[in-house]
Design an enzyme around this catalytic site. Structure first.
Site, PDB file in Angstrom:
ATOM      1  N   SER A 100     -19.374  40.176 -26.452  1.00 44.29           N
ATOM      2  CA  SER A 100     -18.936  39.518 -25.113  1.00 44.29           C
ATOM      3  C   SER A 100     -18.551  40.369 -23.964  1.00 44.29           C
ATOM      4  CB  SER A 100     -17.763  38.653 -25.472  1.00 44.29           C
ATOM      5  OG  SER A 100     -16.905  38.308 -24.189  1.00 44.29           O
ATOM      6  N   TYR A 125      -9.042  36.776 -27.980  1.00 39.05           N
ATOM      7  CA  TYR A 125     -10.594  36.901 -27.789  1.00 39.05           C
ATOM      8  C   TYR A 125     -11.114  38.354 -27.401  1.00 39.05           C
ATOM      9  CZ  TYR A 125     -15.265  35.232 -26.747  1.00 39.05           C
ATOM     10  OH  TYR A 125     -16.887  35.152 -26.864  1.00 39.05           O
TER      11      TYR A 125
END
Length: 267
Positions: free
Chosen positions: A147, A160
């Protein structure tokens, strides 16, 4: 000698975790078009059934398994079953993941641990399960879905970002440890991708203006648009194919240039 068939996945078995919809589904669809046999898992039978039907609608015969990527014994059983029923896994895409958007001081350790468990421990568990057969075969590809949060922080995504930063380093470590067996481990770092999940963030407001988050993304992206699942297909096929046999330990960011850009200056 370079040939276009270096990009072919003909005769390969690809396992894409959590790929009953979304980015994983798009990558698996591309792999099928490139010639691979598709295997995927999800945590519930109904999600697996939905996935199988969605692949069938695209003309793809996919093999679906119910499995939780955080359950080590369950993953080992699934991988053994896939090897018996479909074949040895040549390509693994660690795609299954969750995000919880909670300010850090309001987030419980239990919520933090759950994100780390699925987004970081999961890829470790599944990679560990497929590696022995890849070593034996003398080749394999592991692709971790990272990501931009592998590089950048943002409000409310402490768990995250921690997980995806860890996944970037797990990618490098798998490359370091198993590169000698002709196994390549790389990552793909998607930018902001237009999916049904992000649709509310792109809705035109009552006054005809863009949603504030939509404006923010467009201003931060040199390409001045959201990505599409299709934008991830070519890079994913490249990293799964023999064309990338000397590419190892990288994260390929497919983000329209966000990570290269400081952002649009005010007019």
């Amino acid at each position: 000698m370079f040939e276009m068939k270096d990009f072919s996945l003909e005769g390969k078995v690809a396992l894409i975790t959590g790929a009953s919809y979304g980015i994983g589904f798009a990558i698996a669809t591309a792999y099928a078009k490139a010639g691979a046999t598709i295997v995927f898992n999800d945590i519930k039978q109904e999600l697996v059934d939905k996935g199988v039907a969605a692949y069938a609608a695209e003309g793809i015969k996919a093999h679906g398994y119910v499995c939780d990527v955080t359950d080590e014994a369950g993953v080992n059983t699934m991988v053994a079953q896939i090897e018996k029923e479909v074949g040895v896994i040549d390509i693994l895409v660690n795609n299954a993941g969750i995000i919880k958007r909670i300010p850090m001081i309001e987030m419980s350790a239990a919520d933090f641990r759950q994100v780390i468990d699925i987004d970081l421990n999961g890829p470790f568990i599944v990679s560990k399960a497929v590696l022995p057969s890849m070593i034996k075969k003398g080749h394999g590809k592991i692709i971790n879905i990272c990501s931009m949060m592998s590089e950048l922080g943002r409000e409310t995504v402490s768990a995250y970002a921690a997980a995806k930063g860890g996944l970037k380093m797990l990618t490098r470590n798998i490359a370091s440890e198993y590169g000698e067996y002709n196994i390549q481990c790389n990552g793909i770092g998607p930018g902001y991708i237009a999916t049904p999940q992000t649709a509310p963030l792109r809705e035109i407001q009552a006054d005809g203006s863009r949603h504030p988050f939509d404006s923010f993304i467009i201003a931060k992206t040199p390409a001045a648009r959201w990505g599409t699942p299709e934008d991830l297909m070519g890079p994913a096929v490249f990293l799964a194919s023999d064309a990338s046999n000397f590419v190892n330990g990288h994260v390929l960011y497919v983000d329209g240039g966000i990570l290269a850009y400081i952002g649009k200056q005010p007019k």
